[in-house]
Design an enzyme around this catalytic site. Structure first.
Site, PDB file in Angstrom:
ATOM      1  CB  THR A   1      -1.058  -0.038   1.054  1.00  0.00           C
ATOM      2  OG1 THR A   1      -1.918   1.483   1.045  1.00  0.00           O
ATOM      3  CG2 THR A   1      -0.200  -0.163   2.267  1.00  0.00           C
ATOM      4  CG  HIS A   2       2.778   5.177  -2.954  1.00  0.00           C
ATOM      5  ND1 HIS A   2       3.848   5.056  -1.984  1.00  0.00           N
ATOM      6  CD2 HIS A   2       2.649   5.730  -3.532  1.00  0.00           C
ATOM      7  CE1 HIS A   2       4.519   6.016  -2.353  1.00  0.00           C
ATOM      8  NE2 HIS A   2       3.515   6.914  -3.114  1.00  0.00           N
TER       9      HIS A   2
END
Length: 201
Positions: A109-110
């Protein structure tokens, strides 16, 4: 059938905690079977140990080469037979051994709406660019940096008085909710990677 998750962390493990809380409901369809880290003494590891979840640590500096670290990490993960590997704030780029062993099954996840603002300072770059929407992206890892096929995205409005800190915190909240929802769907309904597109169900 309950799916197995191996979660990788480098820090406090807030995303890990969100996943552990979700897994407490049998209807969620998954369980965290192990937590790995790239350093000792993190709160993420402590969270797992307090919950009775096995942990392992593979530090890059304990191996002569990055490839040997990659091999050791992959072996540790494989021991738990995961259906999905989740990078939850794991601050290391994994190598080809892990990616080849689990194609399409390692997600990260970013804190930006990729492909905009990859790298370490997504919220700061979003503010500097003057965008009105920031957000978070869940994606399948490939050999690049924040370049893999996108599983899910959520938008977070940028307020006029936002600082990097306030925007980052709001993105984190949305990111955690998105991670829990998407991982649950992947585990219950399955997923397919078709080129650059990820189809759930």
């Amino acid at each position: 059938m309950t799916a197995n998750l191996v979660v990788l962390v480098s820090g406090s493990g807030s995303n890990l905690q969100a996943l552990m809380d979700a897994c407490a409901d049998p209807a969620y369809g998954a369980r965290v079977v192990a937590v790995g880290a790239d350093r000792h003494g993190t709160y993420g590891l402590e969270r797992a140990q307090n919950a009775g979840i096995p942990t392992f640590v593979q530090r890059v500096k304990d191996h002569p080469t990055r490839d040997e670290w990659d091999a050791a990490l992959t072996a540790d993960i494989a021991a738990y037979e995961p259906d999905l590997i989740v990078s939850a704030g794991f601050l290391k780029i994994c190598g080809p051994r892990l990616l080849e062993a689990y194609p399409g099954r390692y997600i990260n996840t970013h804190n930006s709406l990729l492909p905009a603002f990859p790298g370490m300072n997504g919220p700061g770059e979003a503010l500097n660019a003057g965008v009105k929407l920031a957000g978070a992206t869940l994606f399948i890892c490939d050999s690049g940096i924040d370049t893999g096929p996108i599983v899910a995205q959520c938008a977070v409005p940028v307020e006029d008085d936002d600082t990097v800190e306030t925007l980052t915190e709001r993105i984190k909240e949305a990111e955690r909710a998105q991670l829990v929802e998407a991982v649950g769907r992947m585990m219950r309904d399955g997923w397919k990677v078709d080129g650059r597109r990820v189809r759930l169900g």
